[in-house]
Design a protein around this motif. Structure first.
Motif, PDB file in Angstrom:
ATOM      1  N   GLY A   1     -26.859 114.231 170.953  1.00  0.00           N
ATOM      2  CA  GLY A   1     -25.456 114.079 170.579  1.00  0.00           C
ATOM      3  C   GLY A   1     -24.472 114.027 171.725  1.00  0.00           C
ATOM      4  N   ALA A   2     -24.931 114.217 172.954  1.00  0.00           N
ATOM      5  CA  ALA A   2     -24.004 114.256 174.098  1.00  0.00           C
ATOM      6  C   ALA A   2     -23.628 112.849 174.544  1.00  0.00           C
ATOM      7  CB  ALA A   2     -24.623 115.025 175.254  1.00  0.00           C
ATOM      8  N   THR A   3     -22.375 112.689 174.951  1.00  0.00           N
ATOM      9  CA  THR A   3     -21.911 111.429 175.514  1.00  0.00           C
ATOM     10  C   THR A   3     -22.036 111.500 177.044  1.00  0.00           C
ATOM     11  OG1 THR A   3     -19.660 112.318 175.380  1.00  0.00           O
ATOM     12  CG2 THR A   3     -20.380 110.878 173.599  1.00  0.00           C
TER      13      THR A   3
ATOM     14  N   GLU B   1     -19.183 116.334 177.209  1.00  0.00           N
ATOM     15  CA  GLU B   1     -18.017 117.127 176.836  1.00  0.00           C
ATOM     16  C   GLU B   1     -18.191 117.856 175.505  1.00  0.00           C
ATOM     17  OE1 GLU B   1     -14.288 114.813 178.778  1.00  0.00           O
ATOM     18  OE2 GLU B   1     -15.363 113.688 177.229  1.00  0.00           O
ATOM     19  N   GLU B   2     -19.258 117.573 174.786  1.00  0.00           N
ATOM     20  CA  GLU B   2     -19.483 118.191 173.490  1.00  0.00           C
ATOM     21  C   GLU B   2     -19.842 119.673 173.656  1.00  0.00           C
ATOM     22  OE1 GLU B   2     -19.568 114.048 173.453  1.00  0.00           O
ATOM     23  OE2 GLU B   2     -20.897 115.383 174.571  1.00  0.00           O
TER      24      GLU B   2
ATOM     25  N   ALA C   1     -23.155 121.097 175.414  1.00  0.00           N
ATOM     26  CA  ALA C   1     -23.903 120.044 176.118  1.00  0.00           C
ATOM     27  C   ALA C   1     -24.042 120.348 177.609  1.00  0.00           C
ATOM     28  CB  ALA C   1     -23.223 118.691 175.909  1.00  0.00           C
TER      29      ALA C   1
END
Length: 221
Positions: free
Chosen positions: A188-190, A194-195, A198
């Motif tokens: 799920g991390a970009t 920033e999540e 993460a």
């Protein structure tokens, strides 16, 4: 824990950095920041803090001078000059070997974005580097140097950073088959991690990797 500002001479320029030393450091980790970033990157500083608390010395360094940064803000040509960044990281590695506080320590690299390519290219010229961690990196930009890297390499990519996952897979395939090169996906991390949670996962993965391979190098010394 003790931190101080340092200057690293790299050919004809002086690079500003921050060296942080725990009481009994187990290894020294040099950080190579990504494009448009600096030694003040909050993400790299967060990871460095975790490494410090785990007993690692860290050196966060500006690979460009302030004047070069000003020019690069308009042209963006230096941040993608991987050869130049790698040369400066090699000079940094040599500086760590001369500095009293770090001279006897195993050395690892932590690279972000284009800094990951610089770390891999530098490690190809400095086989004493014991481990490399890439965060959201562009290892593909290291080109033919990938086949000359001997250091165990951990490639960390966000699960939502799909194009960069593919680039990391391609880079890993170009590395030597006898080199430990692992791709870790943070779900799920970009790209900037920033999540929630993460970046903490990145720091944990990096700490475990450096702990494993710098300890192995120390035992073999």
């Amino acid at each position: 824990m003790y931190g101080r500002d340092v200057e690293v001479l790299a050919e004809d320029v002086r690079l500003a950095g921050t060296l942080t030393l725990p009481e009994r450091p187990r290894a020294a980790i040099a950080f190579a920041h990504g494009s448009g970033s600096s030694r003040f990157s909050p993400r790299n500083r967060a990871v460095a803090g975790v490494l410090n608390r785990a007993g690692f010395a860290t050196l966060l360094l500006d690979l460009l001078t302030p004047e070069e940064e000003r020019v690069d803000a308009y042209t963006a040509h230096l941040r993608f000059n991987i050869g130049l960044l790698a040369q400066r990281l090699v000079a940094t590695t040599d500086w760590l070997a001369r500095e009293d506080a770090t001279a006897r320590l195993p050395v690892g690299y932590f690279g972000a974005s284009t800094g990951a390519a610089a770390a891999l290219m530098a490690a190809a010229d400095r086989p004493n580097v014991t481990a490399i961690v890439s965060r959201g990196g562009r290892p593909d930009l290291a080109g033919p140097s990938l086949a000359r890297v001997h250091a165990p390499t951990l490639l960390i990519v966000g699960g939502a950073d799909v194009p960069v996952i593919a680039l990391n897979q391609q880079a890993r395939a170009r590395m030597r088959p006898d080199v430990e090169a692992r791709l870790e996906i943070v779900p799920g991390a970009t790209h900037l991690f920033e999540e929630p949670g993460a970046l903490e996962m990145v720091a944990t993965l990096a700490t475990n990797w450096f702990r494993r391979y710098t300890a192995r190098a120390e035992a073999a010394a």
